[in-house]
Scaffold this active site. Structure first.
Site, mmCIF file in Angstrom:
data_model
loop_
_atom_site.group_PDB
_atom_site.id
_atom_site.type_symbol
_atom_site.label_atom_id
_atom_site.label_comp_id
_atom_site.label_asym_id
_atom_site.label_seq_id
_atom_site.Cartn_x
_atom_site.Cartn_y
_atom_site.Cartn_z
ATOM 1 N N ARG A 1 56.391 12.543 55.857
ATOM 2 C CA ARG A 1 56.911 13.949 56.352
ATOM 3 C C ARG A 1 56.368 14.367 57.802
ATOM 4 N NH1 ARG A 1 54.471 16.378 51.015
ATOM 5 N NH2 ARG A 1 54.659 14.032 50.378
ATOM 6 N N LYS B 1 44.444 4.451 50.150
ATOM 7 C CA LYS B 1 45.143 4.108 49.012
ATOM 8 C C LYS B 1 44.364 3.028 48.526
ATOM 9 C CE LYS B 1 50.017 4.309 50.673
ATOM 10 N NZ LYS B 1 50.528 5.189 49.828
#
Length: 457
Positions: A311, A237
């Protein structure tokens, strides 16, 4: 019943607190002493929502206050009071029905909250005096503040180990059973995606499983994404995106707080809580873009992006949940920025494979003033998760429908016939608002509890 410091039973020295809406402002004002009327008129008080004014007696001593309230059943309608009023004890003199009184009680507690683990508050907050406090409302407040505290705590003090320790404390308090599978044992017990995401951290990844309740009662499984910090992995990120990633365990915080609330209220349910707790770190053994991981469900997943890690940890947890054949499966996750782009920070995105379940949660949200918004499981968008060499990709190069595709990925691991709902929750306030201080936030939690409570009763 031990009261939080925001409250007191002692009404003897309490100052009167009036709760007035625009519609009854004129009638109420006309019944006040002339000096109060003049004072409030000079401040143009008209009962507007979120307004607050105090007044003094003839000796200059604080004598009373009035709050502008728009929706008497909305806890946040009262949450500005603890910051707007001077320190002291305040007693609501306006007649309130039980639901409004509980909203006042909850809103006051939410408004008093400050995360003070590292920096003590220098302000003495006022206290609310009531002749009796609703114990359920106190438990709901405790659950909301549990979420805030967990999310606000920096990862240094809220990693997988610490999250496990808190889950163990909760289990002990409610005579629940707890087991934890950590580190390399995750591979032995077939939780490969949880292991893959967390293996690069010096803190071992783990699956926390808490069990509580009578086997004769309906079985509810609660799953939470517990990514205690998310660097993005090798798909690192940017600094701005990483700054608040201590909050990426917000889903686990919601699931844990909801389980704790169900146990505290002794709802006639059997609860299994599953938290996949990891830190998505960068290291020599970090999982890589292009890797293929075979999940617990024996579905091969190509890693398109290591920053779509939530996920991955959830898919093994959901598979485990479905193996337990629950009557209901709920998961909470700070899953996608796309949900925030679509709905903003205050509205969690709700996905469900059952219309009755979705409507029950949505209706509970309206009743509790804890709103959610349903999003579609639009299955044609599974094309965005196509892999040429595996059963599924964990993400897509497309910017289209990011929240929907994440939910579709999760649905792939929910067994047919299992009633399931997924809440993509921000778990954060970007700025200070009355009752909503900047930092961790519980969203959809009160609605989820109300839904489960209605299901039980």
């Amino acid at each position: 019943m031990t009261l939080p410091s925001a409250y007191t039973h002692d009404t003897t020295a309490a100052l009167p607190l009036h709760l007035i809406g625009k519609s009854d402002h004129a009638e109420w004002l006309a019944a006040q002493p002339a000096h109060v009327q003049a004072w409030l008129a000079s401040h143009r008080f008209d009962g507007s929502s979120g307004s607050a004014h105090t007044w003094a007696d003839a000796n200059g001593q604080l004598a009373g206050a009035v709050l502008g309230i728009e929706d008497a059943l909305d806890p946040y309608a009262y949450a500005h009071a603890p910051r707007a009023l001077p320190a002291g004890i305040w007693h609501a003199v306006t007649p309130l029905d039980p639901a409004a009184r509980n909203a006042l009680q909850l809103g006051w507690g939410l408004g008093c909250y400050r995360f003070d683990r590292y920096k003590a508050s220098t302000r003495t907050t006022p206290q609310l005096a009531l002749p009796g406090f609703d114990s359920e409302t106190l438990d709901i407040l405790a659950a909301c503040l549990r979420v805030r505290d967990l999310v606000n705590t920096p990862t240094e003090h809220m990693g997988p180990d610490e999250l496990e320790a808190i889950a163990r404390t909760v289990a002990t308090a409610h005579a629940a059973c707890i087991t934890v599978i950590a580190g390399e044992d995750l591979l032995t017990h077939n939780y490969p995606t949880i292991h893959a995401v967390g293996r690069a951290s010096h803190r071992a990844p783990r699956l926390i499983e808490l069990r509580w309740g009578d086997a004769a009662h309906p079985h509810i499984v609660l799953c939470g994404k517990g990514v205690c910090f998310d660097t993005g992995g090798l798909d690192l990120k940017a600094a701005a995106g990483m700054r608040n990633m201590k909050k990426d365990m917000g889903g686990a915080a919601h699931a844990l707080a909801l389980a704790e609330l169900v146990m505290a209220r002794k709802l006639p349910l059997r609860i299994t809580l599953l938290i996949a707790a990891v830190e998505n770190a960068v290291g020599p053994n970090a999982f890589r873009p292009g890797d293929i991981i075979t999940t617990r469900q024996n579905v091969s997943v190509e890693i398109d992006n290591t920053d779509a890690e939530g996920r991955l940890v959830l898919c093994d947890a959901l598979t485990r949940a479905c193996e337990l054949n629950p009557a209901l499966l709920l998961d909470f996750a700070t899953l996608t920025g796309a949900a925030r782009i679509a709905l903003g920070p205050d509205l969690p995105a709700l996905y469900a494979n059952d219309d009755a379940l979705a409507n029950a949660w949505l209706n509970a949200g309206m009743q509790t003033r804890d709103p959610l918004w349903r999003m579609p499981l639009w299955r044609p968008y599974l094309r965005y998760l196509t892999s040429g060499i595996a059963d599924l990709a964990n993400a897509s190069n497309s910017s289209m429908a990011g929240s929907v595709t994440a939910a579709l990925y999760l649905e792939r691991f929910v067994s047919e016939g299992t009633r399931w709902a997924h809440l993509d929750v921000y778990a954060w306030n970007d700025s200070d608002r009355p009752g909503r201080p900047a930092g961790g936030e519980a969203l959809g939690l009160r609605a989820a509890f109300a839904m489960l409570q209605a299901h039980c009763l």
